[in-house]
Design a protein around this motif. Structure first.
Motif, short mmCIF file in Angstrom:
data_model
loop_
_atom_site.label_atom_id
_atom_site.label_comp_id
_atom_site.label_asym_id
_atom_site.label_seq_id
_atom_site.Cartn_x
_atom_site.Cartn_y
_atom_site.Cartn_z
N VAL A 4 -2.00 12.91 5.13
CA VAL A 4 -2.77 11.84 4.51
C VAL A 4 -2.94 12.23 3.06
CG1 VAL A 4 -4.92 10.58 4.48
CG2 VAL A 4 -3.98 11.36 6.63
N ARG A 5 -2.36 11.51 2.15
CA ARG A 5 -2.44 11.86 0.74
C ARG A 5 -2.35 10.61 -0.09
NH1 ARG A 5 3.45 14.73 0.72
NH2 ARG A 5 2.74 15.28 2.80
N LYS A 6 -2.88 10.67 -1.30
CA LYS A 6 -2.78 9.54 -2.21
C LYS A 6 -1.54 9.71 -3.07
CE LYS A 6 -7.61 8.14 -2.58
NZ LYS A 6 -8.70 7.81 -3.47
N VAL A 7 -0.58 8.82 -2.90
CA VAL A 7 0.65 8.86 -3.67
C VAL A 7 0.95 7.47 -4.16
CG1 VAL A 7 1.59 10.82 -2.38
CG2 VAL A 7 2.05 8.52 -1.62
N SER A 66 7.80 1.42 3.81
CA SER A 66 6.44 1.23 3.33
C SER A 66 5.95 -0.19 3.58
CB SER A 66 6.37 1.53 1.82
OG SER A 66 6.69 2.88 1.55
N GLN A 87 -5.21 4.26 10.85
CA GLN A 87 -4.85 5.66 10.69
C GLN A 87 -4.75 6.34 12.06
OE1 GLN A 87 -3.78 7.49 8.36
NE2 GLN A 87 -3.97 9.52 9.28
N ARG A 138 2.33 8.64 6.05
CA ARG A 138 1.44 8.88 4.92
C ARG A 138 0.62 7.63 4.64
NH1 ARG A 138 6.23 11.18 0.93
NH2 ARG A 138 6.90 12.90 2.26
N TYR A 140 -2.10 5.88 1.97
CA TYR A 140 -2.51 6.06 0.58
C TYR A 140 -3.02 4.74 0.02
CZ TYR A 140 2.27 4.24 0.15
OH TYR A 140 3.40 3.50 0.28
N ARG A 142 -2.81 1.93 -3.05
CA ARG A 142 -1.98 1.41 -4.14
C ARG A 142 -2.58 0.10 -4.59
NH1 ARG A 142 4.20 -0.96 -3.63
NH2 ARG A 142 4.44 -1.57 -5.80
N ASP A 454 -11.78 5.05 1.14
CA ASP A 454 -11.93 6.45 0.74
C ASP A 454 -12.72 7.22 1.80
OD1 ASP A 454 -10.57 6.32 -1.68
OD2 ASP A 454 -12.33 5.65 -2.78
#
Length: 466
Positions: A4-7, A66, A87, A138, A140, A142, A454
């Motif tokens: 789990v990451r912000k990209v 995506s 999630q 993942r 994130y 956007r 968040d």
């Protein structure tokens, strides 16, 4: 492991077209038995929608696919109010290892997976192959919206996205079904809806109980009970709300090995209706009462939704009771209620003293504020680490920019002024202002105010670490 990451994705994803909701699903992905964890009804629906999206849109440069989370939700008839659960479903797909069980003997030699030897002969009837549903996922943010990028295992990717043999799965029909057994049976039978014979292959009852349940390693139920409580209600719902009609055909007697198959045909005219929202009422109600979804799914598999609803009613009455005896382990309590009301050949054990220990009530507002405070503390650590990594000259520039605010505050002392002049920002009084000035300029004024997503992502990461 899922990450789990912000990209920021490198490829834009167009909005899902609603003109064609038919998924061409590979026949080897129809009859599957989840091994490692139970695969929920909503998780299987979401997996179908993700396959549908992946078949219609190009991969990202690194081979992933995506989509906005909202498109996946709409694809199986749910609403954005359920986004906080996505999630969990995606993690299920990464963690779930499944066994593919061929529906017909002819399927045994049709699947050629990287790393597997092809079947020596079509006579092999019980060949089974094991693989995870997703290799990685993942989640994130956007443009203020939750997105997910996922990756299929290389050995089965092509068969999933460009299958040699497939079944036509109507996602609008999937959205109307409320049980895992119903979704799994519909997908299997949909393969035969345009077949001249309209008959599935014959299999023993154990085969059907394994591929028509959530799995997760638990022992399959006795077929008689599985048939009455799960299979027949699923058949009735499929016949009512989808484009196909099915009926079971049992073979054999007490002296012979029984087998079961299904007769399938397409209805002359499909009922036109707007897909209903996914029925998550029972899940949401149980969650509010402190019962985990995995525990609820196991009990629903054993007792059926109607009996579980009765159990929840009884537990809710106990929760609302003003007596001092409160429920600590609510999943265990619900299981005990169902065992007592619907005994299955045994005498239920009484609840333990620990389970009956008084439960301390927690104010949801206090709990929410504690989560926000933990998120902010973690965010402060991130900003500090980010600032520490800056070149010394850039740090000096930000300290000088924050200096007027520090020197004009009531906390300005000779020691503080000396530290500012020496560009020593590590002091708590100084670093708080310096980091705020830096973070506000780099990340906006709301850098320390978490959004709902968040908090969801933070709580998921915290739970995984624990």
């Amino acid at each position: 492991m899922s990450t789990v990451r912000k990209v920021v994705p490198t490829a834009a994803h167009p909005k899902v077209s609603r003109s064609d909701w038919t998924l061409s699903k590979s026949v080897f992905a129809l009859a599957i038995e989840p091994l490692t964890i139970a695969f929920t009804t909503t998780g299987r629906k979401a997996y179908d929608v993700m396959l549908w999206i992946a078949q219609r849109h190009p991969a990202t440069p690194d081979g992933g696919y995506s989509s906005p989370v909202s498109d996946i939700l709409r694809g199986y008839g749910s609403s954005t109010k359920a986004s906080e659960r996505v999630q969990r479903y995606i993690e299920q797909m990464v963690q779930t290892t499944v066994v593919w069980r061929p529906l017909a003997a002819s399927d045994s030699g049709t699947l050629h997976l990287e790393g597997f030897e092809p079947a020596a002969s079509p006579a092999v009837k019980d060949e089974a192959r094991t693989f995870p549903l997703l290799a990685e996922a993942r989640l994130y943010i956007r443009g203020g919206e939750a997105w997910v990028t996922w990756y299929y295992p290389p050995s089965i990717k092509e068969q999933l996205l460009s299958p040699e043999r497939w079944a036509q799965i109507e996602l609008k029909s999937i959205a109307r079904l409320s049980t895992y057994t119903g979704v799994a049976l519909y997908e299997i039978c949909a393969r035969y809806k345009d077949s001249p014979g309209g008959l599935t292959s014959k299999h023993d009852p154990d085969f059907w109980t394994r591929v028509l349940r959530e799995g997760g390693g638990s022992k399959p139920r006795e077929f008689r009970k599985f048939k009455n409580e799960l299979l027949m209600p699923a058949i009735a719902q499929i016949n009512e709300v989808t484009e196909i009609f099915i009926e079971p055909i049992e073979h054999g007697n007490k002296l012979e090995q029984r087998t079961l198959q299904f007769r399938v045909f397409r209805k002359t005219k499909e009922i036109e209706r707007v897909p209903d929202a996914a029925d998550v009422t029972l899940v949401l109600r149980a969650a509010k009462m402190g019962v985990r979804e995995s525990d609820l799914d196991a009990l629903t598999l054993k007792y059926g939704a109607l009996k579980v609803t009765e159990g929840l009613d009884a537990m809710e009455a106990q929760i609302n009771d003003t007596s001092e005896t409160k429920i600590l382990n609510r999943g265990a309590y619900l299981k005990a209620v169902l065992t007592n009301r619907f005994p299955d050949g045994g005498v239920p054990e009484p609840l333990s003293a620990e389970e009956l220990r008084p439960l301390q009530k927690v104010d949801p507002r206090v709990e929410q504020q504690a989560l926000i405070d933990a998120w902010r503390a973690n965010r402060q650590k991130q900003i500090r680490a980010e600032f520490t990594a800056l070149p010394e000259g850039e740090k000096v520039r930000w300290i000088d920019q924050a200096a007027p605010t520090i020197l004009q505050s009531a906390l300005s002392t000779p020691g503080v002024r000396r530290r500012v002049a020496e560009h020593d920002w590590e002091s708590p009084l100084i670093s708080r202002v310096v980091l705020d000035v830096y973070a506000t300029a780099r990340h906006g004024a709301g850098w320390k105010d978490p959004s709902e997503i968040d908090l969801v992502m933070f709580s998921v990461a915290e739970a995984r670490q624990k």
